[in-house]
Every structure is written in structure tokens, then in C-alpha cells.
Design an enzyme around this catalytic site. Structure first.
Site, PDB file in Angstrom:
ATOM      1  N   ASN A 291       8.026 -26.227 -55.073  1.00  0.00           N
ATOM      2  CA  ASN A 291       8.898 -25.056 -54.918  1.00  0.00           C
ATOM      3  C   ASN A 291      10.374 -25.401 -55.100  1.00  0.00           C
ATOM      4  O   ASN A 291      11.111 -24.671 -55.768  1.00  0.00           O
ATOM      5  CB  ASN A 291       8.663 -24.404 -53.557  1.00  0.00           C
TER       6      ASN A 291
ATOM      7  N   HIS B  25      32.860   8.647 -83.008  1.00  0.00           N
ATOM      8  CA  HIS B  25      31.753   9.614 -83.157  1.00  0.00           C
ATOM      9  C   HIS B  25      31.105   9.505 -84.534  1.00  0.00           C
ATOM     10  O   HIS B  25      30.527  10.470 -85.022  1.00  0.00           O
ATOM     11  CB  HIS B  25      32.231  11.064 -82.942  1.00  0.00           C
TER      12      HIS B  25
ATOM     13  N   SER C 154      10.085  -3.769-101.072  1.00  0.00           N
ATOM     14  CA  SER C 154       9.020  -2.895-100.605  1.00  0.00           C
ATOM     15  C   SER C 154       7.768  -3.221-101.406  1.00  0.00           C
ATOM     16  O   SER C 154       7.845  -3.549-102.590  1.00  0.00           O
ATOM     17  CB  SER C 154       9.428  -1.439-100.842  1.00  0.00           C
TER      18      SER C 154
ATOM     19  N   LYS D 297      13.621  -1.509-103.941  1.00  0.00           N
ATOM     20  CA  LYS D 297      14.135  -1.611-102.576  1.00  0.00           C
ATOM     21  C   LYS D 297      14.726  -2.966-102.227  1.00  0.00           C
ATOM     22  O   LYS D 297      14.231  -4.014-102.635  1.00  0.00           O
ATOM     23  CB  LYS D 297      13.004  -1.310-101.594  1.00  0.00           C
TER      24      LYS D 297
ATOM     25  N   GLU E 104      17.549  -5.048 -89.107  1.00  0.00           N
ATOM     26  CA  GLU E 104      16.691  -4.132 -88.344  1.00  0.00           C
ATOM     27  C   GLU E 104      15.913  -4.878 -87.263  1.00  0.00           C
ATOM     28  O   GLU E 104      15.725  -4.372 -86.152  1.00  0.00           O
ATOM     29  CB  GLU E 104      15.715  -3.422 -89.284  1.00  0.00           C
TER      30      GLU E 104
HETATM   31  N1  ARG Z   1       4.198 -23.591 -61.348  1.00  0.00           N
HETATM   32  C1  ARG Z   1       4.896 -22.992 -60.262  1.00  0.00           C
HETATM   33  C2  ARG Z   1       6.085 -22.211 -60.782  1.00  0.00           C
HETATM   34  O1  ARG Z   1       6.381 -22.326 -61.914  1.00  0.00           O
HETATM   35  C3  ARG Z   1       5.358 -23.991 -59.285  1.00  0.00           C
HETATM   36  C4  ARG Z   1       4.235 -24.252 -58.381  1.00  0.00           C
HETATM   37  C5  ARG Z   1       4.448 -23.746 -57.029  1.00  0.00           C
HETATM   38  N2  ARG Z   1       3.152 -23.619 -56.547  1.00  0.00           N
HETATM   39  C6  ARG Z   1       2.805 -23.536 -55.289  1.00  0.00           C
HETATM   40  N3  ARG Z   1       1.590 -23.453 -55.008  1.00  0.00           N
HETATM   41  N4  ARG Z   1       3.698 -23.514 -54.358  1.00  0.00           N
HETATM   42  O2  ARG Z   1       6.697 -21.470 -60.049  1.00  0.00           O
END
Ligand code: ARG
Length: 498
Positions: A133, A179, A301, A307, A314
């Protein structure tokens, strides 16, 4: 802290379940036993592009672990060597690298598994005090730092391309629009440098994001930090781009505002690219005929042999919607998320990577189009006396003769009507007597208007008269051009390319 030698028996290193190495608390193979669950939960297919950032974070983390005595200096050296070897392998083999294994979910677990495979026990210590995390939060910030710099350069290069085109075609007089109706005359360079300013500002918006990124989340752990004596400042010092440690571990692991800021900046860049693309699609029509696009950037085209369609423009216009989608996907993903990491957050990378890839390609393509486009001066010139572009100029002349602006506006409005009634298409086709009669009718002496009024008429004369700072006529163009040339001379980078 004293480091004790490991006494764990080898058998304890193998998960009993046969599933993911970190799912030993589960029975059986856990989420690895259903192929759909494996595919559903993985992020490896898109997060592997973070490998350099992940390794940089791991190196900083390992060195800190050694500094505080949680691993030995020798273990740290082995980790450094192992990670360097892994990075070299991935550099060389890319997607073919043998360590990518979707069953391990993401890049973080693949790199850790490869390290353990290479150096065994010390590799098993790398994740001490760390969670995916805080790891992924760090990786993403490091990636945004690089990606933002890259987009800043691409934006600056695009701005410079407009400057180059302005150097060649910038003094051509053309109608300016509000405009999408003819308004006042300008020079082509006024418009080109408007785009240069716009894309330059888009770059500065990214610089601002990079100054917001600072604060290093590593050491926040899963959400609560760690009971081990991690030195977060040492990690932060080793990755100076991000600055000091984040002050709150829960916030640090559960917000994605850096990715949001980046994607918002990309969306603004895309929005402006689409405006420019639309403008040039119009200028490239037979009706306008203001520009000629190089044949490389038009397509034919399958049915209509004549064309030359401006498809690149685009597509730039069309892809903007996708980038907005990325921004909204991210905003919506973060909406309503409770504190702490939630797996929803894994999806952030899909969006920000997609937005980045799209905008980067569009910027490089835009630069190529700009550098190869010509303004068609004859065609522009041929229509310049249509649309009463000099009406405001005549009103301003009357102001210099003491007429109140609102009255001058009414006088000139009446003269435009007179022209239309007589089938004339330009104020310069009127006689001095007509102008003087209009002044008298408005309560001013007839000689308020002199023959010099005619030197305020005609698009070419008008663009030479603008004198306000930043004007879209000749003086404004020359001033802006000078500033751009100075800046161009200071940049030594090679232009960005795909
Ligand atoms: N792959 C996860 C992400 O990209 C990170 C893993 C976190 N996983 C977890 N079980 N806490 O956010």
C-alpha cells in the site's frame, strides 16, 4: 538494533497452501485456485511499467533498513545487487522477462519473488516494515514526477513549433473571429502565439503539480506505520524528488490526488489540443482554405478519390473524450472510498497511464503537423475586405477625434448598414462625405471626420495600428516573438518524440 542470524528452517519458506506466498492463512490455494479470480485481481498487465520506480523505492527502503540495523550491510549489498540485476534483465527483456507472473498479482510481488529467487534470505527481508500500500503510493508519485516532466517538455516543444511556424507565416494578415464571425483583423502570428501561450501554460500547470507531489509515503506501511524503528526521513532523503515524509500514514496510503492532478492537467492539455484541432480542421476546409496540411497528415477516402481528410486532427479532437473519461473514472473511483487502502485504488493506474499515453502521442503528432503546415496567404488575403473587419478601427478613429465611443459605435454601425443597403462590401468604398454626414447626423460637426479616416481602414492598416500590450496585430506579435525567441535560445534539450 542487533541483527541476529536467521534460524528459520528452509521448509518454513514454502507456503503450505500451494497458493500465493502471502496467502498462507487461507485454506487451499485461495484466490489462485480460480483463473478468473487471478485475472480479475491482477494489475501486473499495466503496473509493470513502474518497475524502475518500484526498484528505486526498494533500494531506498533497503538502505534505510541497513541504516537502522534491521538488515546487515551485507544483506543490503545483496539486495542492491539483486535488484540491479533484475532491473538490467527487465531493461533488456521487457514484457518477455521470465519473472512476470500474473498469479503473483502485481509488479511488487513479482519483483520480490525474483529477488528471493536470486538471493534467498536477504530478499525475504526487503518487505520489512513495508506494505504494497505504501509501496504503490510511492511508485505512482515517482512515476508522475517523471511523466509530468515528460509532458512538460512535449508541451513546450509544441509551443516552440507554433513559434517556428509564426517566424515564417506570422506576419500574414488574417481575419480574427469571435462567435466564428469575422471580428477584427489580426496577424497569423497572433493566433499561432495564442496556441503557444496555451500549451506553455498547460506545461506550467504540470510544473505546479510537481511541486504539489512532494512528500514521500514510504514507511506508512499498510495504513498504520510500523512498530519497527524505520527512519522515514532517510528514505525521503534518498528520493529527493518527493521531499519530506508524508505526515499521516492513513492519508498517505489511501489518497490518489497526485494521479488526479496529473490527469486533470492532461485533460486540460487535451481540451486545448482539441480546440486547436477543430480550428485547423476548419481552416483546412475548401470554404476557409487558410492552411495547407502536409500530405503525411491527411488520409484519402476509400471511395472518393479526391479526398484529403484531416484525420490526424480529427483523432486528436476525438481522443479528448477518452482523456476526460480517464479523469472522471478516477474521480468517481475515489468518491465515497472509506479511509485506508481499498482495492478500488488499483484501477488508478489504468486511467492515468491511458491519459498520459494518449496525450503524449497527441502532443508529438500535433508538433509534427504544426511544423509541416503552411498558411495560404493568397487565399486569406483575397477575402480580407469582407466582413467589415475594420469597423472597430473606424470607431476608434472617431474616438481620437473626440467622439464618445458609444456614439462612434452607433455612427459606424449606421455606416455598415449604409454599405449593405448600397451593395458595398467595405467601409473604404464609402466617400468621405458619407462619413461626415454620419457624424453630423449624430450631432458632431461634419469635419470631425477627416480624410485621414481612410488610413484607419483596411485590414493591413488596422493590424499595424494596434498598440496595446499583448495585441494580436504586428507590434504585439513582434513583442511576443522576441520573448519566445529569447526563451528558445535558452533551451538546450532535444525535442521530445515518441
Ligand atoms: N496492486 C495493488 C495496487 O496497484 C497494490 C496491492 C495492494 N494490495 C493489497 N492487498 N493491499 O494498488
Amino acid at each position: 538494533m542487533a541483527q541476529r542470524p536467521s534460524t528459520a528452517p528452509k521448509s518454513a519458506k514454502v507456503p503450505a497452501s500451494g497458493g500465493k506466498p502471502w496467502e498462507t492463512a487461507k485454506s487451499g490455494a485461495g484466490s489462485a485456485s480460480d483463473p478468473l479470480a487471478t485475472r480479475f485481481v491482477e494489475s501486473l498487465s499495466y503496473d509493470r511499467r513502474l518497475y524502475k520506480h518500484d526498484i528505486a523505492g526498494s533500494l531506498a527502503h533497503a538502505r534505510m533498513l541497513a541504516k537502522v540495523g534491521l538488515i546487515t550491510a551485507d544483506e543490503c549489498r545483496q539486495i542492491e545487487g539483486g535488484l540491479a540485476a533484475i532491473q538490467a534483465e527487465i531493461d533488456a527483456e521487457g514484457e518477455q522477462w521470465g519473472g512476470w507472473n500474473q498469479e503473483l498479482e502485481d509488479l511488487h510481488m513479482c519483483l520480490e519473488a525474483a529477488l528471493i529467487e536470486k538471493i534467498d534470505e536477504p530478499g525475504r527481508k526487503l518487505h520489512t516494515g513495508r506494505s504494497r500500500n505504501d509501496q504503490v503510493a510511492l511508485d505512482l508519485k515517482l512515476w508522475v514526477e517523471d511523466a509530468a516532466t515528460d509532458i512538460e517538455h512535449a508541451l513546450e516543444d509544441l509551443a516552440f513549433a507554433f513559434v517556428e511556424l509564426a517566424r515564417r507565416d506570422g506576419r500574414i494578415v488574417m481575419p480574427g473571429y469571435t462567435h466564428l464571425q469575422r471580428a477584427q483583423p489580426i496577424v497569423v502570428g497572433g493566433e499561432l502565439l495564442a496556441w503557444a501561450s496555451i500549451f506553455d501554460r498547460a506545461g506550467r500547470r504540470l510544473t505546479a503539480v510537481r511541486t504539489l507531489i512532494p512528500r514521500n509515503p514510504l514507511g506508512s506501511g499498510a495504513l498504520a506505520g510500523s512498530s519497527l524503528p524505520l527512519d522515514r526521513q532517510a528514505v525521503a532523503d534518498a528520493l529527493p524528488a518527493l521531499g519530506d515524509p508524508t505526515p499521516n500514514s492513513i492519508d498517505a496510503t489511501s489518497n490518489r490526488e497526485t494521479a488526479l492532478d496529473m490527469t486533470y492537467c492532461l485533460a486540460i492539455a487535451a481540451m486545448n489540443l482539441s480546440r486547436w484541432a477543430e480550428q485547423w480542421v476548419l481552416y483546412n476546409t475548401s470554404e476557409f482554405g487558410f492552411i495547407h496540411l502536409d500530405d503525411r497528415y491527411t488520409t484519402g477516402s476509400s471511395m472518393m478519390p479526391q479526398k484529403r481528410n484531416p484525420d490526424m486532427l480529427e483523432l486528436i479532437r476525438g481522443r479528448t473524450g477518452g482523456v476526460y473519461g480517464n479523469l472522471f473514472a478516477l474521480l468517481t473511483m475515489c468518491k465515497g472510498l472509506p479511509l485506508g487502502y481499498n482495492r478500488d485504488l488499483q484501477e488508478d493506474k489504468r486511467q492515468v497511464f491511458a491519459a498520459y499515453d494518449c496525450v503524449r502521442d497527441c502532443l508529438v503528432m500535433a508538433r509534427r503537423i504544426v511544423l509541416t503546415t503552411r498558411f495560404n496567404s493568397e487565399r486569406i488575403e483575397a477575402g480580407l475586405d469582407r466582413g467589415f473587419l475594420d469597423a472597430t478601427s473606424l470607431a476608434e478613429y472617431l474616438v481620437t477625434r473626440g467622439v464618445a465611443f458609444r456614439t462612434a459605435h452607433q455612427i459606424v454601425g449606421g455606416l455598415v448598414r449604409t454599405c449593405e443597403q448600397r451593395g458595398l462590401h467595405a467601409l473604404a468604398q464609402l466617400a468621405l462625405g458619407d462619413l461626415q454626414a454620419a457624424c453630423s447626423a449624430a450631432g458632431y460637426p461634419g469635419d470631425t471626420c477627416g480624410a485621414d479616416a481612410f488610413s484607419w481602414l483596411g485590414a493591413a492598416r488596422v493590424v499595424a495600428r494596434y498598440q496595446t500590450f499583448g495585441n494580436a496585430g504586428l507590434t504585439g506579435f513582434e513583442q511576443q516573438m522576441q520573448a519566445w525567441e529569447t526563451r528558445l535560445a535558452e533551451v538546450s534539450r532535444a525535442p521530445s518524440s515518441v
